[in-house]
Design an enzyme around this catalytic site. Structure first.
Site, PDB file in Angstrom:
ATOM      1  N   HIS A 115     -16.171   4.441 -70.469  1.00  0.00           N
ATOM      2  CA  HIS A 115     -15.180   3.358 -70.375  1.00  0.00           C
ATOM      3  C   HIS A 115     -15.626   2.160 -69.532  1.00  0.00           C
ATOM      4  O   HIS A 115     -14.781   1.485 -68.951  1.00  0.00           O
ATOM      5  CB  HIS A 115     -13.857   3.926 -69.835  1.00  0.00           C
ATOM      6  CG  HIS A 115     -13.941   4.467 -68.426  1.00  0.00           C
ATOM      7  ND1 HIS A 115     -13.241   5.576 -68.018  1.00  0.00           N
ATOM      8  CD2 HIS A 115     -14.644   4.062 -67.353  1.00  0.00           C
ATOM      9  CE1 HIS A 115     -13.510   5.811 -66.746  1.00  0.00           C
ATOM     10  NE2 HIS A 115     -14.355   4.902 -66.310  1.00  0.00           N
ATOM     11  N   HIS A 157      -9.510   2.522 -61.276  1.00  0.00           N
ATOM     12  CA  HIS A 157     -10.604   1.886 -60.532  1.00  0.00           C
ATOM     13  C   HIS A 157     -10.078   0.833 -59.566  1.00  0.00           C
ATOM     14  O   HIS A 157     -10.711  -0.191 -59.344  1.00  0.00           O
ATOM     15  CB  HIS A 157     -11.580   1.218 -61.505  1.00  0.00           C
ATOM     16  CG  HIS A 157     -12.226   2.144 -62.474  1.00  0.00           C
ATOM     17  ND1 HIS A 157     -11.528   2.811 -63.442  1.00  0.00           N
ATOM     18  CD2 HIS A 157     -13.517   2.532 -62.617  1.00  0.00           C
ATOM     19  CE1 HIS A 157     -12.367   3.563 -64.151  1.00  0.00           C
ATOM     20  NE2 HIS A 157     -13.569   3.417 -63.671  1.00  0.00           N
ATOM     21  N   HIS A 173     -23.850   8.178 -64.353  1.00  0.00           N
ATOM     22  CA  HIS A 173     -24.157   6.831 -63.854  1.00  0.00           C
ATOM     23  C   HIS A 173     -23.843   6.738 -62.373  1.00  0.00           C
ATOM     24  O   HIS A 173     -23.051   7.504 -61.842  1.00  0.00           O
ATOM     25  CB  HIS A 173     -23.443   5.735 -64.646  1.00  0.00           C
ATOM     26  CG  HIS A 173     -21.935   5.696 -64.568  1.00  0.00           C
ATOM     27  ND1 HIS A 173     -21.115   6.711 -64.997  1.00  0.00           N
ATOM     28  CD2 HIS A 173     -21.097   4.716 -64.125  1.00  0.00           C
ATOM     29  CE1 HIS A 173     -19.838   6.358 -64.834  1.00  0.00           C
ATOM     30  NE2 HIS A 173     -19.804   5.160 -64.296  1.00  0.00           N
ATOM     31  N   GLU A 230     -16.890  11.177 -63.143  1.00  0.00           N
ATOM     32  CA  GLU A 230     -15.759  10.939 -64.053  1.00  0.00           C
ATOM     33  C   GLU A 230     -15.720  11.939 -65.209  1.00  0.00           C
ATOM     34  O   GLU A 230     -14.699  12.047 -65.904  1.00  0.00           O
ATOM     35  CB  GLU A 230     -15.826   9.516 -64.611  1.00  0.00           C
ATOM     36  CG  GLU A 230     -15.589   8.452 -63.547  1.00  0.00           C
ATOM     37  CD  GLU A 230     -15.867   7.040 -64.038  1.00  0.00           C
ATOM     38  OE1 GLU A 230     -15.504   6.101 -63.321  1.00  0.00           O
ATOM     39  OE2 GLU A 230     -16.450   6.872 -65.133  1.00  0.00           O
TER      40      GLU A 230
HETATM   41 FE   FE2 Z   1     -15.285   4.415 -64.502  1.00  0.00          FE
END
Ligand code: FE2
Lengths: 285, 125
Positions: free
Chosen positions: A12, A59, A192, A239
């Site tokens: 996302h 976020h 990531h 995540e």
């Molecule tokens: Fe994210």
């Protein structure tokens, strides 16, 4: 009774929103990512779910460190997106299914999960982008229930806890006395890391292990503690917790219908999966 | 189900992970004002006000001298050291017009091209 017909997962990153706004879906950099949604979109068009439960992490649009829930469930008739500060367009609102939300909340609390309940909640790109990618024209007409998992501040919930949350959500949906079809979506990941001297870290072997675990050895990844998860997946790769919660909600026989794995999009290894949830034979008898 | 009842492993001493700050209780307290300022950057008016007078805006949010200096110098590693959280700092990066590859390059001492090449190389891993 409601049935869960499938689970979906997608990355996302905000840059996807930028690419969509600029119409770059067929740009050589982006096409291998966007094309990964064609198969799930076709499946969703045929399967016609009546609602989507979307498990994601905020976020810093709706939640800040002043009040940071480990788990939160939206219970609103509508969810708005808003300016997130990084220049992607604000999306149209998404309809909620408040009745289904409250049923899930009641079941979760009865099941010893104690989420924060939100009658007002802004949904950020981690909700809006996967909804738009999977549902396209219908993204803003499918009723939703947003479920937020804390990935921002340690201590994070363990993968096993996220899986159990998903199982409880699955039991809640399956006990909902409406004749409707529901999909559960988990967003974020895969590996990531944005910050620090290890920024740009990607771990393809671990990503494949997580994708394989969705229909294979899920228990094999549930024992990974949050610190080890940071090491294996990167600080934001954690995540994948949302994927694991989504997988937990699929209580039937789970079949992989589609996967796409491509990197990089921005600094992220992107994973897309479509899982079908078929009734267990024993339970159907 | 029996596996659901399996015991969680006992907490172990946390190992350092190279170049990877863990945003936990210590950073959450140390970086609270800094992250709160970055959270304010969701608002376009706040972003404009920050740009008009960065130091004054930092002072209004009660940033320490070290945090303010790191903001003024765009020193991302220092901001992390001062309790900054990646999710909120990303909003600061947005103000600077930097994308995540620019940010990655700044933190790893690479050029942006080198950083992009590093990301691509992960395909073959
Ligand atoms: Fe994210």
């Amino acid at each position: 009774m409601a049935t869960i017909i499938g689970g979906l997962a997608a990355s996302h990153v905000p840059a996807i929103g930028g690419a969509m706004a600029k119409g770059l879906q067929q740009d050589p950099y982006w096409a291998p990512f966007f094309d990964g949604f064609n198969a799930p979109c076709r499946w969703l068009e045929a399967a016609k779910p009546d609602a989507a439960v979307v498990i994601y992490n905020d976020h810093g649009l709706n939640f800040f460190l002043d009040k940071m829930p480990t788990f939160a469930v939206g219970a609103a008739p509508e969810y708005r997106n808003d300016d997130e500060g990084w220049g992607i367009p604000v999306s149209a609102p998404f309809p909620g299914d408040a009745k289904l939300s409250w049923h899930i909340i009641e079941t979760l609390v009865g099941d010893e999960f104690d989420p924060v309940t939100c009658q007002e909640m802004l949904v950020d790109h981690a909700f809006s982008l996967p909804m738009q990618l999977f549902f396209r024209d219908r993204a803003h007409s499918i009723p939703t229930v947003p479920v937020v998992v804390n990935t921002v501040q340690h201590p994070l919930p363990s993968l096993r806890r996220c899986f159990k949350l998903g199982q409880a959500i699955g039991r809640a949906i399956e006990s909902y006395p409406e004749d409707m079809k529901v999909v559960v979506i988990g967003t974020g990941g895969l590996s990531h890391q944005l910050e620090g001297e290890r920024a740009g870290f990607i771990n393809t072997a671990f990503d494949r292990r997580c994708m394989d675990a969705m229909t294979g050895d899920i228990d094999g990844i549930l024992g990974i503690d949050p610190h080890e998860l940071v090491e294996l997946a990167g600080s934001q790769g954690v995540e994948v917790m949302n994927w694991v919660a989504m997988r937990g909600a699929l209580l039937g026989d789970v079949h992989e219908l589609h996967r796409n794995y491509h990197l990089p999009i921005s600094n992220t290894a992107s994973g897309i999966m479509l899982l079908e949830n078929r009734p267990k034979l024993a339970r159907a008898a | 189900m029996s596996q659901a009842l399996a015991r969680e492993p006992a907490p172990r001493a946390k190992r350092e992970i190279f170049g990877t700050p863990i945003f936990g209780p210590e950073s959450a307290q140390k970086g609270y004002a800094l992250n709160k300022m970055c959270f304010s950057f969701n608002s376009a008016a706040a972003r404009a006000e920050f740009i008009r007078d960065e130091a004054a805006y930092c002072a209004r949010y009660g940033l320490t001298a070290a945090q303010t200096e790191a903001i003024l110098k765009r020193d991302l590693l220092k901001l992390l050291d001062q309790g900054g959280n990646a999710y909120y700092l990303a909003k600061f990066a947005g103000i600077l017009g930097l994308n995540m590859q620019d940010i990655g390059a700044l933190q790893t001492g690479m050029s942006v091209e080198q950083f992009k090449a590093k990301l691509l190389a992960a395909r073959d891993s």
